[in-house]
Design a protein around this motif. Sequence first.
Motif, mmCIF file in Angstrom:
data_model
loop_
_atom_site.group_PDB
_atom_site.id
_atom_site.type_symbol
_atom_site.label_atom_id
_atom_site.label_comp_id
_atom_site.label_asym_id
_atom_site.label_seq_id
_atom_site.Cartn_x
_atom_site.Cartn_y
_atom_site.Cartn_z
ATOM 1 N N LEU A 185 -80.509 78.166 -11.416
ATOM 2 C CA LEU A 185 -80.513 79.607 -11.189
ATOM 3 C C LEU A 185 -79.204 80.180 -11.714
ATOM 4 C CD1 LEU A 185 -81.924 79.764 -7.527
ATOM 5 C CD2 LEU A 185 -83.197 80.142 -9.650
ATOM 6 N N SER A 186 -79.161 81.496 -11.899
ATOM 7 C CA SER A 186 -77.961 82.128 -12.437
ATOM 8 C C SER A 186 -77.659 83.426 -11.703
ATOM 9 C CB SER A 186 -78.137 82.410 -13.934
ATOM 10 O OG SER A 186 -79.276 83.228 -14.162
ATOM 11 N N VAL A 187 -76.401 83.834 -11.753
ATOM 12 C CA VAL A 187 -75.984 85.087 -11.131
ATOM 13 C C VAL A 187 -76.724 86.250 -11.796
ATOM 14 C CG1 VAL A 187 -74.049 86.682 -10.795
ATOM 15 C CG2 VAL A 187 -73.721 84.227 -10.435
ATOM 16 N N GLY A 188 -77.225 87.163 -10.967
ATOM 17 C CA GLY A 188 -77.987 88.304 -11.455
ATOM 18 C C GLY A 188 -79.480 88.075 -11.528
ATOM 19 N N GLN A 189 -79.925 86.857 -11.259
ATOM 20 C CA GLN A 189 -81.347 86.524 -11.353
ATOM 21 C C GLN A 189 -82.105 86.991 -10.123
ATOM 22 O OE1 GLN A 189 -82.018 82.371 -12.115
ATOM 23 N NE2 GLN A 189 -84.125 82.687 -12.784
ATOM 24 N N ARG A 190 -83.314 87.515 -10.336
ATOM 25 C CA ARG A 190 -84.210 87.877 -9.241
ATOM 26 C C ARG A 190 -84.893 86.605 -8.748
ATOM 27 N NH1 ARG A 190 -88.457 90.898 -9.696
ATOM 28 N NH2 ARG A 190 -88.090 92.826 -8.536
ATOM 29 N N VAL A 191 -84.899 86.394 -7.432
ATOM 30 C CA VAL A 191 -85.456 85.179 -6.849
ATOM 31 C C VAL A 191 -86.244 85.504 -5.585
ATOM 32 C CG1 VAL A 191 -83.679 83.633 -7.773
ATOM 33 C CG2 VAL A 191 -83.325 84.753 -5.551
ATOM 34 N N PHE A 192 -87.068 84.537 -5.171
ATOM 35 C CA PHE A 192 -87.755 84.634 -3.874
ATOM 36 C C PHE A 192 -87.985 83.228 -3.361
ATOM 37 C CE2 PHE A 192 -91.257 83.476 -6.445
ATOM 38 C CZ PHE A 192 -92.367 83.192 -5.663
ATOM 39 N N GLY A 193 -88.259 83.123 -2.067
ATOM 40 C CA GLY A 193 -88.518 81.815 -1.480
ATOM 41 C C GLY A 193 -88.141 81.760 -0.024
ATOM 42 N N LEU A 194 -87.678 80.574 0.418
ATOM 43 C CA LEU A 194 -87.432 80.334 1.836
ATOM 44 C C LEU A 194 -86.063 79.713 2.046
ATOM 45 C CD1 LEU A 194 -90.798 78.577 2.770
ATOM 46 C CD2 LEU A 194 -90.269 81.000 2.969
ATOM 47 N N SER A 195 -85.441 80.060 3.152
ATOM 48 C CA SER A 195 -84.250 79.337 3.574
ATOM 49 C C SER A 195 -84.668 78.168 4.468
ATOM 50 C CB SER A 195 -83.291 80.257 4.341
ATOM 51 O OG SER A 195 -83.807 80.557 5.617
ATOM 52 N N ASP A 196 -83.752 77.268 4.699
ATOM 53 C CA ASP A 196 -83.979 76.139 5.586
ATOM 54 C C ASP A 196 -84.112 76.642 7.028
ATOM 55 O OD1 ASP A 196 -82.806 73.948 7.486
ATOM 56 O OD2 ASP A 196 -83.336 72.884 5.658
ATOM 57 N N SER A 197 -84.991 76.008 7.822
ATOM 58 C CA SER A 197 -85.200 76.478 9.199
ATOM 59 C C SER A 197 -83.949 76.312 10.064
ATOM 60 C CB SER A 197 -86.378 75.756 9.845
ATOM 61 O OG SER A 197 -86.122 74.366 9.981
ATOM 62 N N TYR A 198 -83.063 75.370 9.692
ATOM 63 C CA TYR A 198 -81.821 75.199 10.442
ATOM 64 C C TYR A 198 -80.749 76.211 10.038
ATOM 65 C CZ TYR A 198 -83.286 70.832 12.618
ATOM 66 O OH TYR A 198 -83.933 69.880 13.376
ATOM 67 N N ARG A 199 -81.037 76.986 9.005
ATOM 68 C CA ARG A 199 -80.063 77.970 8.542
ATOM 69 C C ARG A 199 -80.571 79.396 8.724
ATOM 70 N NH1 ARG A 199 -77.751 75.989 2.775
ATOM 71 N NH2 ARG A 199 -76.214 77.597 3.256
ATOM 72 N N GLY A 200 -81.852 79.628 8.454
ATOM 73 C CA GLY A 200 -82.398 80.979 8.585
ATOM 74 C C GLY A 200 -81.558 81.954 7.791
ATOM 75 N N GLU B 121 -80.083 77.034 -0.217
ATOM 76 C CA GLU B 121 -80.118 75.981 -1.219
ATOM 77 C C GLU B 121 -80.944 76.446 -2.412
ATOM 78 O OE1 GLU B 121 -80.275 71.623 -0.282
ATOM 79 O OE2 GLU B 121 -81.035 72.426 1.616
ATOM 80 N N ALA B 122 -80.387 76.285 -3.600
ATOM 81 C CA ALA B 122 -81.047 76.791 -4.807
ATOM 82 C C ALA B 122 -82.446 76.211 -4.985
ATOM 83 C CB ALA B 122 -80.189 76.480 -6.027
ATOM 84 N N ARG B 123 -82.650 74.962 -4.585
ATOM 85 C CA ARG B 123 -83.951 74.310 -4.784
ATOM 86 C C ARG B 123 -85.066 74.987 -3.984
ATOM 87 N NH1 ARG B 123 -83.740 68.712 -1.193
ATOM 88 N NH2 ARG B 123 -83.134 69.685 0.779
ATOM 89 N N ASN B 124 -84.715 75.790 -2.970
ATOM 90 C CA ASN B 124 -85.717 76.451 -2.138
ATOM 91 C C ASN B 124 -86.182 77.787 -2.704
ATOM 92 O OD1 ASN B 124 -85.609 74.392 -0.274
ATOM 93 N ND2 ASN B 124 -84.184 75.434 1.093
ATOM 94 N N LEU B 125 -85.629 78.172 -3.853
ATOM 95 C CA LEU B 125 -85.938 79.469 -4.444
ATOM 96 C C LEU B 125 -86.590 79.308 -5.806
ATOM 97 C CD1 LEU B 125 -82.557 81.258 -3.632
ATOM 98 C CD2 LEU B 125 -84.698 81.405 -2.331
ATOM 99 N N ALA B 126 -87.331 80.342 -6.201
ATOM 100 C CA ALA B 126 -87.962 80.369 -7.521
ATOM 101 C C ALA B 126 -87.690 81.732 -8.150
ATOM 102 C CB ALA B 126 -89.467 80.143 -7.394
ATOM 103 N N PRO B 127 -87.719 81.814 -9.480
ATOM 104 C CA PRO B 127 -87.547 83.117 -10.135
ATOM 105 C C PRO B 127 -88.644 84.090 -9.727
ATOM 106 C CG PRO B 127 -87.274 81.317 -11.713
ATOM 107 C CD PRO B 127 -87.816 80.697 -10.450
ATOM 108 N N LEU B 128 -88.252 85.342 -9.501
ATOM 109 C CA LEU B 128 -89.205 86.403 -9.185
ATOM 110 C C LEU B 128 -89.334 87.292 -10.413
ATOM 111 C CD1 LEU B 128 -90.936 87.811 -6.938
ATOM 112 C CD2 LEU B 128 -88.952 89.284 -6.531
ATOM 113 N N PRO B 129 -90.499 87.324 -11.031
ATOM 114 C CA PRO B 129 -90.658 88.151 -12.236
ATOM 115 C C PRO B 129 -90.336 89.615 -11.976
ATOM 116 C CG PRO B 129 -92.512 86.643 -11.970
ATOM 117 C CD PRO B 129 -91.709 86.570 -10.697
ATOM 118 N N GLY B 130 -89.877 90.292 -13.022
ATOM 119 C CA GLY B 130 -89.454 91.679 -12.878
ATOM 120 C C GLY B 130 -90.564 92.643 -12.522
#
Length: 305
Positions: free
Chosen positions: A82-97, A107-116
């Motif tokens: 992932l990169s700074v300025g990128q649109r993303v979506f997904g979930l955080s870890d349940s222990y972090r919320g 964690e970056a692995r929990n996110l995916a790019p969100l199309p514009g």
Amino acid sequence: MKAIVVTDQAAGTAGMKLVERPEPQAAINDVVVQVHASGFTSGELTWPSTWTDRLDRDRSPTIPGQELAGIVTALGYGTTGLSVGQRVFGLSDSYRGGTLAEYVAVEARNLAPLPGDVEFSVGAAVAMPGLTAWQGLFVHGRLQAGQSVLVHGAAGAVGSMVTQLAREAGAYVIGTGRAADRQKAIDFGAQEFVDLENDDLKGAGGVHLVFDVIGGEIGKRSAGLVRTGGTLVTIAGPTEARPADGLAIDFVLVSDRAQLGEIVQRVRDGRLRTNIGNIAPLDEAVAAFNPTRRISGKTIIRVRP
């Protein structure tokens, strides 16, 4: 930054408060996301991971929320993909919320790019229900074209995703729920509907797969609706009953970037619709999670205008 916090598990959503909290910092393999939209599952407040860390130490006051869509503002050491300025979506870890806030470290692995061309509110609304439906149907349920699926709560946030994905996969879908939800379930793709308060559930028996989001007595009765060798998949906790010569699978979703990509592509194609019942600003989140009337669909918090 502004954030919603909880300190009293017994108080539930009524104990939520809007406060000022320090902005999070990115640890190794993290990104910091400026949150634009966030989702919340009330069940989070009953999870041990909301109140303690992995060493069972108290971590309240807690910022709840796992579902998010926003923009990456910082990268932790070693973070890739992932990169700074990128649109993303997904979930955080349940222990972090932490997604009911203006910023969150994930964690970056929990996110995916969100199309514009996908709104932030849609990204936040589709992440958890979409992954739950995908994994329950295809990973655990191993659904195949031509099979039949009984979907409990077919008009709800998760059930509506299950219904749509199962129909797209070529399954015959029977939805269940309250009588008032009949038309909504059909609009999402259910070919039949069973009113759990008035109809005989046994009449819907003989299906290949039951997807249960309710549990309890409904979960126990559901095992008998599965044909020999079929599967009962549930997110409502371990079930006491299991199908004859079949499987009963209780699962907890895991974030998966590839699956998030599959889901958001279906949203872009018009094959998958979100089920948003209310959108409220962060300043009104506490009231939104304590409604005075029943809201059909998911409540999304718009953190930024």
